[in-house]
Design a protein around this motif. Structure first.
Motif, PDB file in Angstrom:
ATOM      1  N   ASN A  53       0.887  -1.235  -0.043  1.00 33.54           N
ATOM      2  CA  ASN A  53      -0.062   0.039  -0.080  1.00 33.54           C
ATOM      3  C   ASN A  53       0.875   1.225   0.199  1.00 33.54           C
ATOM      4  OD1 ASN A  53      -2.992  -0.691   0.199  1.00 33.54           O
ATOM      5  ND2 ASN A  53      -1.866  -2.179   1.711  1.00 33.54           N
ATOM      6  N   ASP A  54       2.059   0.970  -0.676  1.00 35.05           N
ATOM      7  CA  ASP A  54       3.058   2.170  -0.859  1.00 35.05           C
ATOM      8  C   ASP A  54       3.425   2.945   0.219  1.00 35.05           C
ATOM      9  OD1 ASP A  54       2.533   2.209  -3.832  1.00 35.05           O
ATOM     10  OD2 ASP A  54       0.507   2.765  -3.325  1.00 35.05           O
ATOM     11  N   GLY A  55       3.759   2.243   1.547  1.00 31.27           N
ATOM     12  CA  GLY A  55       4.160   2.656   2.575  1.00 31.27           C
ATOM     13  C   GLY A  55       3.082   3.450   3.547  1.00 31.27           C
ATOM     14  N   ARG A  56       3.867   3.884   4.709  1.00 34.29           N
ATOM     15  CA  ARG A  56       2.997   4.545   5.667  1.00 34.29           C
ATOM     16  C   ARG A  56       3.055   5.954   5.446  1.00 34.29           C
ATOM     17  NH1 ARG A  56       4.899   2.887  11.534  1.00 34.29           N
ATOM     18  NH2 ARG A  56       6.920   2.993  10.328  1.00 34.29           N
ATOM     19  N   TYR A  57       1.958   6.765   5.598  1.00 36.79           N
ATOM     20  CA  TYR A  57       2.118   8.176   5.523  1.00 36.79           C
ATOM     21  C   TYR A  57       2.913   8.790   6.299  1.00 36.79           C
ATOM     22  CZ  TYR A  57       0.220  12.977   4.662  1.00 36.79           C
ATOM     23  OH  TYR A  57       0.169  14.232   4.075  1.00 36.79           O
ATOM     24  N   ASN A  89      -0.414   5.075   2.573  1.00 36.04           N
ATOM     25  CA  ASN A  89      -0.266   5.963   1.383  1.00 36.04           C
ATOM     26  C   ASN A  89      -1.392   5.584   0.444  1.00 36.04           C
ATOM     27  OD1 ASN A  89       1.640   7.589   2.323  1.00 36.04           O
ATOM     28  ND2 ASN A  89       3.240   6.524   1.804  1.00 36.04           N
ATOM     29  N   THR A  90      -1.816   4.544   0.035  1.00 34.83           N
ATOM     30  CA  THR A  90      -2.654   4.240  -1.027  1.00 34.83           C
ATOM     31  C   THR A  90      -3.974   4.914  -1.366  1.00 34.83           C
ATOM     32  OG1 THR A  90      -3.912   2.267  -2.221  1.00 34.83           O
ATOM     33  CG2 THR A  90      -3.649   2.274   0.187  1.00 34.83           C
ATOM     34  N   GLN A  91      -4.226   5.489  -2.417  1.00 37.29           N
ATOM     35  CA  GLN A  91      -5.350   6.095  -2.547  1.00 37.29           C
ATOM     36  C   GLN A  91      -6.708   5.115  -2.851  1.00 37.29           C
ATOM     37  OE1 GLN A  91      -4.850   7.866  -6.711  1.00 37.29           O
ATOM     38  NE2 GLN A  91      -4.716   5.705  -7.513  1.00 37.29           N
ATOM     39  N   LEU A 337       9.418   0.685   8.032  1.00 36.52           N
ATOM     40  CA  LEU A 337       8.543  -0.722   7.977  1.00 36.52           C
ATOM     41  C   LEU A 337       8.455  -0.897   6.566  1.00 36.52           C
ATOM     42  CD1 LEU A 337       5.883  -0.847  10.867  1.00 36.52           C
ATOM     43  CD2 LEU A 337       8.292  -2.085  10.757  1.00 36.52           C
ATOM     44  N   TYR A 338       9.004  -0.153   5.714  1.00 32.70           N
ATOM     45  CA  TYR A 338       8.419   0.035   4.310  1.00 32.70           C
ATOM     46  C   TYR A 338       9.815  -0.876   3.607  1.00 32.70           C
ATOM     47  CZ  TYR A 338       7.123   2.340  -0.018  1.00 32.70           C
ATOM     48  OH  TYR A 338       6.462   2.539  -1.315  1.00 32.70           O
ATOM     49  N   PHE A 339       9.436  -2.010   2.962  1.00 34.53           N
ATOM     50  CA  PHE A 339      10.183  -2.878   2.602  1.00 34.53           C
ATOM     51  C   PHE A 339      11.200  -2.388   1.284  1.00 34.53           C
ATOM     52  CE2 PHE A 339      11.381  -5.960  -0.960  1.00 34.53           C
ATOM     53  CZ  PHE A 339      12.230  -6.768  -0.298  1.00 34.53           C
ATOM     54  N   LYS A 340      10.418  -1.764   0.231  1.00 37.23           N
ATOM     55  CA  LYS A 340      11.139  -1.516  -1.145  1.00 37.23           C
ATOM     56  C   LYS A 340      12.161  -0.439  -0.757  1.00 37.23           C
ATOM     57  CE  LYS A 340       7.372  -2.103  -4.129  1.00 37.23           C
ATOM     58  NZ  LYS A 340       6.106  -2.248  -3.431  1.00 37.23           N
ATOM     59  N   PRO A 341      12.263   0.674  -0.105  1.00 36.80           N
ATOM     60  CA  PRO A 341      13.506   1.496   0.094  1.00 36.80           C
ATOM     61  C   PRO A 341      14.492   0.897   0.898  1.00 36.80           C
ATOM     62  CG  PRO A 341      11.630   2.329   1.411  1.00 36.80           C
ATOM     63  CD  PRO A 341      11.069   1.239   0.731  1.00 36.80           C
TER      64      PRO A 341
END
Length: 423
Positions: A53-57, A89-91, A337-341
C-alpha cells in the motif's frame, strides 16, 4: 480398524487445539491457533501490507491521530490485544485488518469521508472482524497447524524458514484482501455498531459511510465494497441495530482533529496523484516522463516516501547509484517498516561497493519481507565480498530456492555457490 483410525484422528485434532476464552460469548472454546500465535502471524505480515500500500503516510501527527482514534474504540472491545493502527499511502478507498489486531486505514478512505463518526464506524467494523476472529478462522480452515506455527516461527526466528517461505506471499495476499461472507459481515456490523457506540460515537456514522460508498459506486466501486459486500439487506439490518440504541445521549459526530488531519491529506494529495501518474508512465516504460512527474510530486511534498522510493528505483535502474541510494535511504528513514526503500538502499550500496552498509539495509529488508529472493542473492554477494563465505553460501542457497528462475542472477549464484562449496 477404521473406528480406531477415526478415534486417533479425533484425538490428534483435540491435542492440537488450544483452550482459550471467547470474550464475545463468555465461554471456553478450543482453537487451533492460540492468540499468541495469531498475533505473531499478524505482525509478520504488517510490513507486507505496508509495502503493498505504498508505505505509511510520513507524518507523525497523522499517524498519532489514527492511533488515538483506534485505541479509543479498541478500549471498548472484549478482546484485549495490543492493537496497532496505521495510515497507509494508497489512494484506494479501503480499510482492512490483519489477525491479532493490526488495523490499516487508507489515505484514500479518509479523503472520501466527511465526519469523524464515519471513520470511527469503519475502524470499529475492522476491529469487529478481529474480535470475531474472522482472520484466524480463515487461517485455521485453509491452513494446517504445522504451516501456521511455521509462519509464527519465521517471525520468532525459531525456524530455518524451510518451505513455508514459498507460501508466505500467497498467504499474505489472501489476508490483505479477504472477502467476507454475509454472516461474517452481519456479525462485524453488529459488533462494530456496538463498539463505536460504547466509545461515544454516533453509530449512524457507519450508515453515512455506506451512503458515500454507494454514491461512489456509480463512478468506480470503492475497494472496501470488493471485500465488504453491501447489499440493501445489510443496510436495513444496520439501521435496525441502531434503532435499538439510545441516540438521545451525547454522541460524538465530528471533531476539529478529523478536519485538521483531512486537511493535511488534502494538501499533499496533488503530490500523491502525480506519484500514481508516474507509476502509470513507468508501466508503459516511459522513464523520463515518470521522473518528471516524480520531481513535481517531491516539489509539492518532499517527504512523499512513495515518490522517493519510485524515483530511487528509476535512478538505480539507470545506473545512477549514488543519487538513487540517497533517495532510498531517505525513504527508509521516513518509514522503517517499508520494504522497498530498504531493499533499494541495500542494492545501491552494493553497487557502490559499500558492502557493510548494503548488508545493514538488506538484512533489515529480509526481516521485513523474508521471501524476496533478490535480497538473499545480493546479501550473498555482500558477504562474499567481505570474506564471510559461509554466510554467502547460505544466502545463495536461499536465493536459488526462492527464485522463479526469471531474476537474471541464477546462473551467477549457482557458479558462486559451487566455487564456495568446492564442487
Amino acid at each position: 480398524m477404521m473406528r480406531k483410525l477415526v478415534l486417533l484422528v479425533v484425538a490428534l485434532l483435540f491435542v492440537s487445539c488450544a483452550k482459550t476464552y471467547d470474550p464475545l460469548s463468555g465461554r471456553e472454546v478450543f482453537t487451533i491457533l492460540p492468540t499468541s500465535e495469531e498475533i505473531k502471524i499478524g505482525k509478520m505480515y504488517v510490513p507486507l501490507a505496508i509495502d503493498e500500500n505504498d508505505g505509511r503516510y510520513p507524518d507523525k501527527e497523522v499517524q498519532q491521530y489514527i492511533k488515538q482514534l483506534g485505541e479509543k474504540i479498541a478500549e471498548h472491545t472484549p478482546r484485549k490485544l495490543d492493537y496497532q493502527f496505521y495510515l497507509v499511502n494508497t489512494q484506494a478507498v479501503n480499510a482492512f485488518a490483519l489477525p491479532g489486531g493490526f488495523i490499516f486505514v487508507n489515505r484514500g478512505l479518509v479523503l472520501s469521508l466527511d465526519k469523524e463518526d464515519e471513520l470511527a464506524g469503519v475502524i470499529a467494523h475492522e476491529l469487529a472482524h478481529v474480535n470475531a476472529r474472522h482472520h484466524a478462522r480463515f487461517l485455521e480452515k485453509v491452513y494446517g497447524m504445522n504451516i501456521l506455527l511455521s509462519i509464527a516461527g519465521i517471525f520468532a526466528y525459531q525456524t530455518k524458514y524451510g518451505d513455508i517461505l514459498m507460501n508466505f506471499g500467497k498467504i499474505g495476499a489472501q489476508l490483505i484482501s479477504l472477502k467476507w461472507s454475509r454472516d461474517q459481515e452481519r456479525e462485524a456490523d453488529r459488533l462494530g455498531v456496538r463498539f463505536a457506540y460504547d466509545a461515544g460515537y454516533d453509530p449512524r456514522g457507519l450508515l453515512d459511510t455506506f451512503k458515500i460508498f454507494k454514491k461512489m459506486e456509480k463512478v468506480k466501486q470503492p475497494e472496501w465494497l470488493l471485500t465488504h459486500p453491501l447489499p440493501e439487506t445489510r443496510i436495513k439490518e444496520v439501521k435496525a441495530l441502531i434503532k435499538k440504541l439510545d441516540l438521545n445521549k451525547p454522541l460524538i459526530k465530528d471533531s476539529p482533529n478529523f478536519h485538521r488531519i483531512k486537511n493535511k491529506l488534502e494538501k499533499t494529495k496533488p503530490s500523491f496523484d502525480l506519484y500514481y501518474k508516474a507509476k502509470e508512465k513507468l508501466a508503459k516504460k516511459k522513464k523520463l516522463a515518470a521522473l518528471e512527474l516524480l520531481n513535481k510530486a517531491l516539489e509539492i511534498y518532499p517527504e512523499n516516501n512513495a515518490a522517493l522510493t519510485l524515483k530511487a528505483f528509476i535512478l538505480l535502474s539507470e545506473d545512477k547509484f549514488k543519487e538513487g541510494t540517497q533517495l532510498a535511504v531517505k525513504a527508509a528513514q521516513l518509514d522503517e517498516l517499508y520494504f522497498k526503500p530498504h531493499f533499494f538502499a541495500g542494492y545501491g550500496y552494493f553497487k557502490l561497493k559499500k558492502y557493510r552498509k548494503s548488508i545493514d539495509y538488506l538484512e533489515r529488508a529480509k526481516e521485513l519481507i523474508p521471501n524476496f529472493p533478490d535480497v538473499y542473492y545480493f546479501l550473498g554477494r555482500d558477504y562474499e565480498a567481505i570474506g564471510k563465505l559461509s554466510l554467502a553460501a547460505k544466502n545463495y542457497e536461499k536465493a536459488l530456492k526462492l527464485t522463479d528462475g526469471k531474476r537474471g542472477w541464477e546462473k551467477d549464484a549457482q557458479r558462486r555457490l559451487r566455487k564456495i562449496l568446492g564442487y
